[in-house]
Design a protein around this motif. Structure first.
Motif, PDB file in Angstrom:
ATOM      1  N   ALA A  12       0.819  -1.209   0.000  1.00  0.00           N
ATOM      2  CA  ALA A  12       0.000   0.000   0.000  1.00  0.00           C
ATOM      3  C   ALA A  12       0.856   1.263   0.000  1.00  0.00           C
ATOM      4  O   ALA A  12       0.499   2.265  -0.608  1.00  0.00           O
ATOM      5  CB  ALA A  12      -0.930   0.010   1.211  1.00  0.00           C
ATOM      6  N   LEU A  13       1.988   1.216   0.654  1.00  0.00           N
ATOM      7  CA  LEU A  13       2.848   2.397   0.753  1.00  0.00           C
ATOM      8  C   LEU A  13       3.978   2.396  -0.271  1.00  0.00           C
ATOM      9  O   LEU A  13       4.814   3.291  -0.263  1.00  0.00           O
ATOM     10  CB  LEU A  13       3.416   2.496   2.170  1.00  0.00           C
ATOM     11  N   GLU A  15       3.951   3.192  -3.288  1.00  0.00           N
ATOM     12  CA  GLU A  15       3.596   4.053  -4.419  1.00  0.00           C
ATOM     13  C   GLU A  15       3.597   5.493  -3.915  1.00  0.00           C
ATOM     14  O   GLU A  15       3.000   5.795  -2.884  1.00  0.00           O
ATOM     15  CB  GLU A  15       2.218   3.633  -4.934  1.00  0.00           C
ATOM     16  N   THR A  17       2.155   8.318  -4.767  1.00  0.00           N
ATOM     17  CA  THR A  17       0.877   9.019  -4.576  1.00  0.00           C
ATOM     18  C   THR A  17       0.242   8.621  -3.249  1.00  0.00           C
ATOM     19  O   THR A  17      -0.295   9.460  -2.525  1.00  0.00           O
ATOM     20  CB  THR A  17      -0.083   8.736  -5.740  1.00  0.00           C
ATOM     21  N   ARG A  18       0.318   7.356  -2.906  1.00  0.00           N
ATOM     22  CA  ARG A  18      -0.257   6.906  -1.637  1.00  0.00           C
ATOM     23  C   ARG A  18       0.518   7.465  -0.448  1.00  0.00           C
ATOM     24  O   ARG A  18      -0.060   7.797   0.575  1.00  0.00           O
ATOM     25  CB  ARG A  18      -0.347   5.387  -1.602  1.00  0.00           C
ATOM     26  N   MET A  21      -0.714  10.924  -0.043  1.00  0.00           N
ATOM     27  CA  MET A  21      -2.050  10.895   0.583  1.00  0.00           C
ATOM     28  C   MET A  21      -1.932  10.652   2.080  1.00  0.00           C
ATOM     29  O   MET A  21      -2.616  11.299   2.870  1.00  0.00           O
ATOM     30  CB  MET A  21      -2.916   9.803  -0.060  1.00  0.00           C
ATOM     31  N   LEU A  22      -1.085   9.731   2.460  1.00  0.00           N
ATOM     32  CA  LEU A  22      -0.894   9.425   3.870  1.00  0.00           C
ATOM     33  C   LEU A  22      -0.432  10.664   4.628  1.00  0.00           C
ATOM     34  O   LEU A  22      -0.933  10.961   5.707  1.00  0.00           O
ATOM     35  CB  LEU A  22       0.124   8.284   4.033  1.00  0.00           C
ATOM     36  N   THR A  46      -7.761   8.494  -7.020  1.00  0.00           N
ATOM     37  CA  THR A  46      -7.724   8.759  -5.583  1.00  0.00           C
ATOM     38  C   THR A  46      -8.507   7.692  -4.835  1.00  0.00           C
ATOM     39  O   THR A  46      -8.028   7.130  -3.848  1.00  0.00           O
ATOM     40  CB  THR A  46      -8.288  10.162  -5.276  1.00  0.00           C
ATOM     41  N   HIS A  49      -6.569   4.382  -4.759  1.00  0.00           N
ATOM     42  CA  HIS A  49      -5.453   4.419  -3.811  1.00  0.00           C
ATOM     43  C   HIS A  49      -5.956   4.328  -2.373  1.00  0.00           C
ATOM     44  O   HIS A  49      -5.379   3.616  -1.545  1.00  0.00           O
ATOM     45  CB  HIS A  49      -4.631   5.698  -3.983  1.00  0.00           C
ATOM     46  N   LEU A  50      -7.029   5.049  -2.064  1.00  0.00           N
ATOM     47  CA  LEU A  50      -7.578   5.035  -0.712  1.00  0.00           C
ATOM     48  C   LEU A  50      -8.088   3.648  -0.339  1.00  0.00           C
ATOM     49  O   LEU A  50      -7.898   3.195   0.790  1.00  0.00           O
ATOM     50  CB  LEU A  50      -8.704   6.064  -0.585  1.00  0.00           C
ATOM     51  N   MET A  53      -5.159   1.439   0.647  1.00  0.00           N
ATOM     52  CA  MET A  53      -4.633   1.746   1.985  1.00  0.00           C
ATOM     53  C   MET A  53      -5.622   1.362   3.083  1.00  0.00           C
ATOM     54  O   MET A  53      -5.218   0.910   4.158  1.00  0.00           O
ATOM     55  CB  MET A  53      -4.277   3.230   2.078  1.00  0.00           C
TER      56      MET A  53
END
Length: 101
Positions: A12-13, A15, A17-18, A21-22, A46, A49-50, A53
């Motif tokens: 999940a992390l 990338e 973009t993620r 976002m985090l 978006t 990606h959400l 995560m």
């Protein structure tokens, strides 16, 4: 962390973009549209990606009427605050102040 699958979290992390976002979500809960606008990413991407995560256990969704706000899971927020902005996943650590903007 209890209940966290490190492989899912790392995927999940893994990338940029993620990670961006985090970083945003550690500051405040945001909707998909707010995140998309701030990061200049499509609403569709978006959401994708959400979801990744959230499924990894990093995020939670809070419903406020029709609005859905995403935020970092409480255990990670508390841990990062207690560890001087360091998120420890058990298998690796992330310095939140060094995540991409």
């Amino acid at each position: 962390m209890k209940g966290l699958n490190c492989i899912l979290a790392l995927k999940a992390l893994g990338e940029e973009t993620r990670l961006r976002m985090l970083r945003l979500l550690f500051e405040e809960p945001l909707s998909v549209n707010e995140i998309a606008a701030r990061l200049n990413v499509s609403q569709y991407n978006t959401s994708k990606h959400l979801r990744i995560m959230r499924e990894a256990g990093l995020l939670v969704v809070e419903k406020r009427g029709k609005l859905r706000l995403y935020t970092v899971a409480a255990e990670f927020k508390q841990q990062a605050e207690a560890n001087n902005n360091v998120l420890d996943l058990g298998c690796c650590t992330f310095r939140l102040d060094q995540l991409p903007k």
